[in-house]
Design an enzyme around this catalytic site. Structure first.
Site, PDB file in Angstrom:
ATOM      1  CD  GLU A 327      -3.016  -0.704   2.357  1.00  0.00           C
ATOM      2  OE1 GLU A 327      -3.844  -0.968   2.290  1.00  0.00           O
ATOM      3  OE2 GLU A 327      -2.591  -0.326   3.430  1.00  0.00           O
ATOM      4  CB  CYS A 328       1.018   4.396   0.087  1.00  0.00           C
ATOM      5  SG  CYS A 328       1.451   6.033  -0.323  1.00  0.00           S
TER       6      CYS A 328
END
Length: 440
Positions: A327-328
């Site tokens: 994530e990210c």
């Protein structure tokens, strides 16, 4: 039984909500009061500070991404506490234009649903009686939201305080506290907000000082007496489906942005969390069924990550046969390379072809609705709600799109995430948004 609560909010960001929240948590804890903290909205930094100040895990409540049952279920976790304090995001009524699962994401949605009166923090620097007009407007904006009183922040002098109090008395709004400027309790910040709690060696002393400061300037008994709510309908279990039975979870200063309610939900569903530290050159536990790389600040540690051979080799070996999701920041670490703010490229895991750069920063911010196009790290293809906040620029993304992603208005978002299938069939997947909940 769920305790009564209050929501700390303000007309805008930067007015002192977090300072007041942390000072209250520390001051009440010092008195022996057990306080359950919450954070309204998708902020993933403040909850760690709440936990340090209160001694209890803080949980996000998001009216755009979460349905009423999930919100009530999360608040039910406060059972056993004496008081609930929730910190709002941005201004009290600030949210998106179109409602999501329960509301627009505004802190006012949570206050209204839970019956929590609002403690409104007003930065009164540069004004006096006019501050009362601001307070009155907030008190009358929504009939279902009650203002318990105001905290006057950044008061310049006793004369200044007296003038502001005259205005508040004229419109019948209680003043709960008047706080002079105090640079000793200012929190250091960086581009995504406060510097993380675990990065501040003097945090305990700072929190203690904040607690003393708030206790000196506020009647804590009056504050607690203003709390309300607590009578919530029974909620169903959270029903957060874990991505696997055994989850290798990266956890250190480079990979720290994961919502507490996700981990709690995974554990409640029977999953085992196996933490490891890429910065300490650790690899995912081979006994795990999947690996999850959360967001964080890999750009600040890119050189070290690129040099940690055990982390790189071990994660690549894991990904050859088992799913890995990022994530990210975790997504960027899964890519081929990351260019730091100085323009230097660092080789990353290479599980995806993604190339990102911080040399030319551009903010990406907002809620995200995602419809995955393939199995999402063992979680199926259920629609998801999340939030994106980063400054990275995509230089190259050659892999297939992971999902159809839209923002809170329904407009298409170019950052679709991506995936790559290994010869074994295992998927490497990544997104720029942080998962909050499955869409209802």
């Amino acid at each position: 039984m769920t305790p009564r609560g209050l929501l700390i909010s303000a007309p805008a960001s930067g007015t002192g909500k977090t300072t007041l929240m942390l000072g209250l948590l520390a001051a009440l804890r010092a008195r022996g009061v057990v306080v359950q903290p919450f954070k309204s909205g998708p902020d993933y930094i403040d909850p760690a500070f709440h936990a340090a100040a209160s001694g209890r895990a803080s949980v996000n409540l998001d009216s755009w991404a979460m349905g009423p049952e999930r919100l009530r279920g999360l608040v039910a976790a406060a059972e056993g506490a004496d008081l609930i304090l929730a910190e709002g995001s941005m201004g009290l009524f600030d949210g998106v234009a179109l409602a999501g699962e329960t509301g627009t994401g505004a802190s006012a949605d949570v206050a209204a649903m839970m019956g929590w009166p609002v403690v409104l923090v007003i930065d009164v620097s540069g004004q006096a009686q006019s501050a009362a007009a601001v307070a009155l407007g907030f008190a009358t904006m929504r009939p279902d939201v009650k203002i318990a009183g105001v905290v006057l922040n950044r008061v310049a002098s006793p004369r200044h305080e007296a003038l502001v109090r005259v205005g508040m008395a004229a419109v019948g709004i209680p003043v709960l506290a008047a706080l002079p400027r105090n640079p000793a309790i200012a929190m250091p910040e960086r581009h995504l907000g406060l510097v993380q709690a675990e990065e501040q060696p003097e945090l305990a002393a700072l929190l203690a000082e904040a607690g003393r400061f708030i206790a000196q300037h506020m009647d804590l008994d009056t504050l607690m007496a203003a709390a309300a709510g607590g009578a919530l309908p029974a909620a169903e279990p959270l029903g957060l489906r874990p991505p696997a039975d055994r989850i290798a979870l990266a956890r250190d200063q480079a990979f720290s942005f994961v919502y507490p309610h996700l981990i709690q939900g995974w554990r409640a569903a029977g999953a085992t969390i196996l933490p490891f530290s890429p910065l300490a050159d650790e690899a995912p536990d081979p006994s795990a069924d999947c690996c999850w790389l959360p967001g964080g600040y890999p750009e600040l540690h890119a050189g070290k990550l690129a040099a940690n051979s055990q982390f790189l080799a071990g994660t690549r070996a894991f990904a050859a046969t088992k799913p890995v999701h990022g994530e990210c920041g975790g997504y960027m670490a899964m890519g081929a390379g990351l260019v730091d703010a100085g323009g230097l490229r660092h080789q990353m895991l290479g599980l995806l072809g993604l190339e990102t750069s911080f040399a030319k920063r551009r903010m990406h911010l907002g809620y995200r609705h995602a419809a995955p196009l393939v199995d999402y790290c063992g979680g199926g293809q259920a629609a998801l709600r999340g939030h994106e906040f980063h400054y990275a620029t995509i230089l190259s993304q050659p892999d297939a799109a992971l999902a159809r992603v839209t923002d809170a208005t329904g407009a298409e978002v170019a950052e679709t995430g991506s995936y790559r299938r290994q010869p074994s069939g295992a998927l490497a997947t990544g997104t720029f948004f942080h998962l909050i909940a499955e869409a209802q």
